[in-house]
Design a protein around this motif. Structure first.
Motif, short mmCIF file in Angstrom:
data_model
loop_
_atom_site.label_atom_id
_atom_site.label_comp_id
_atom_site.label_asym_id
_atom_site.label_seq_id
_atom_site.Cartn_x
_atom_site.Cartn_y
_atom_site.Cartn_z
N SER A 37 -2.65 4.30 -4.63
CA SER A 37 -3.01 3.27 -3.66
C SER A 37 -4.19 2.44 -4.15
CB SER A 37 -3.37 3.92 -2.32
OG SER A 37 -4.01 2.98 -1.47
N THR A 81 0.86 -1.18 0.00
CA THR A 81 0.00 0.00 0.00
C THR A 81 0.89 1.22 0.00
OG1 THR A 81 -1.58 -1.18 1.37
CG2 THR A 81 -1.89 1.17 1.18
N LYS A 84 -5.98 0.53 -2.33
CA LYS A 84 -7.06 0.65 -1.36
C LYS A 84 -7.85 1.93 -1.57
CE LYS A 84 -5.02 -2.18 2.29
NZ LYS A 84 -6.05 -3.12 2.63
N ALA A 85 -7.16 3.03 -1.85
CA ALA A 85 -7.85 4.30 -2.08
C ALA A 85 -8.66 4.24 -3.37
CB ALA A 85 -6.85 5.46 -2.13
N HIS A 122 -14.37 4.78 6.52
CA HIS A 122 -13.38 4.16 5.63
C HIS A 122 -12.30 5.16 5.19
CE1 HIS A 122 -15.65 0.50 5.59
NE2 HIS A 122 -16.71 1.08 5.06
N LEU A 124 -8.24 4.90 5.88
CA LEU A 124 -7.21 5.06 4.84
C LEU A 124 -6.21 6.15 5.22
CD1 LEU A 124 -8.96 4.82 1.36
CD2 LEU A 124 -7.42 3.19 2.43
N ASP A 180 -3.65 10.51 -3.74
CA ASP A 180 -4.46 9.69 -2.83
C ASP A 180 -4.76 10.46 -1.55
OD1 ASP A 180 -4.25 7.36 -4.52
OD2 ASP A 180 -2.31 6.89 -3.59
N SER A 193 -2.27 5.68 5.66
CA SER A 193 -1.30 6.44 4.86
C SER A 193 -0.17 7.00 5.72
CB SER A 193 -2.00 7.59 4.13
OG SER A 193 -2.27 8.66 5.00
#
Length: 188
Positions: free
Chosen positions: A148, A26, A150-151, A79, A83, A32, A87
């Protein structure tokens, strides 16, 4: 895109150890982080508006829409904050007090607290639609320019949800006033 200009200073990233030679699991780019830092206050402001609906709306359909939108906004914020924590960037609130396209203004929230019935319904649905439309744009920017996984995944989820919410919103949104020639103004 505004996302690329706002808050784009070098930010910490999270990755696996370079000693193992494993690729980063990540990594958060400035895009992001800027997206996360902008989406949090946008969701907070929109939720403040939806939270007013139970005591101010004249429409059960608008009340139900606001409840669903508020619950979704709450989940999105959860969420997004996860994140941001992942980060490694501190929550410095760089957009606190800003008014940007799609961000429900503090003036709108204040006005919403003073009106009821159809006036509130119109204000809420107009502001919520603008919020959802801008969120869709910002999520598209994150998906195209973010780093990212995930982002980008969260951006895709939020975009999908906002598209569905816009459709529901347009179904319950109060009719627009007629113009002098007697035709109705189209919903945007």
């Amino acid at each position: 895109m505004a996302l690329l200009v706002v808050g784009c200073t070098p930010q910490p990233t999270t990755s696996t150890s370079s000693r193992t030679g494993a690729p980063p699991t990540t990594a958060f780019s400035p895009t992001d982080v800027a997206w996360i830092q902008l989406m949090i206050p946008m969701a907070e402001r929109a939720q403040r508006l939806t939270d007013l609906a139970p005591s101010r709306t004249a429409s059960p359909a608008v009340a139900a829409l606001a409840a669903k939108a508020g619950a979704r906004l709450h989940q999105d914020q959860k969420h997004l904050r996860e994140l941001l924590k992942l980060s490694g960037v501190p929550d410095t609130r760089p957009h606190e007090g800003h008014n940007m396209p799609g961000m429900v203004s503090l003036t709108t929230i204040e006005e919403a607290g003073t009106v009821t019935g159809k006036a509130f319904d119109q204000l809420l649905t107009d502001a919520l639609r603008a919020h959802l439309a801008q969120s869709t744009v910002l999520c598209a920017g994150e998906q195209a320019q973010g780093h990212s996984g995930k982002a980008k995944e969260l951006a895709a989820t939020i975009a999908k949800n906002t598209t569905a919410q816009i459709s529901r919103l347009d179904d319950v949104r109060p009719a627009q006033p007629a113009v002098p020639d007697g035709t109705a103004v189209a919903k945007s």
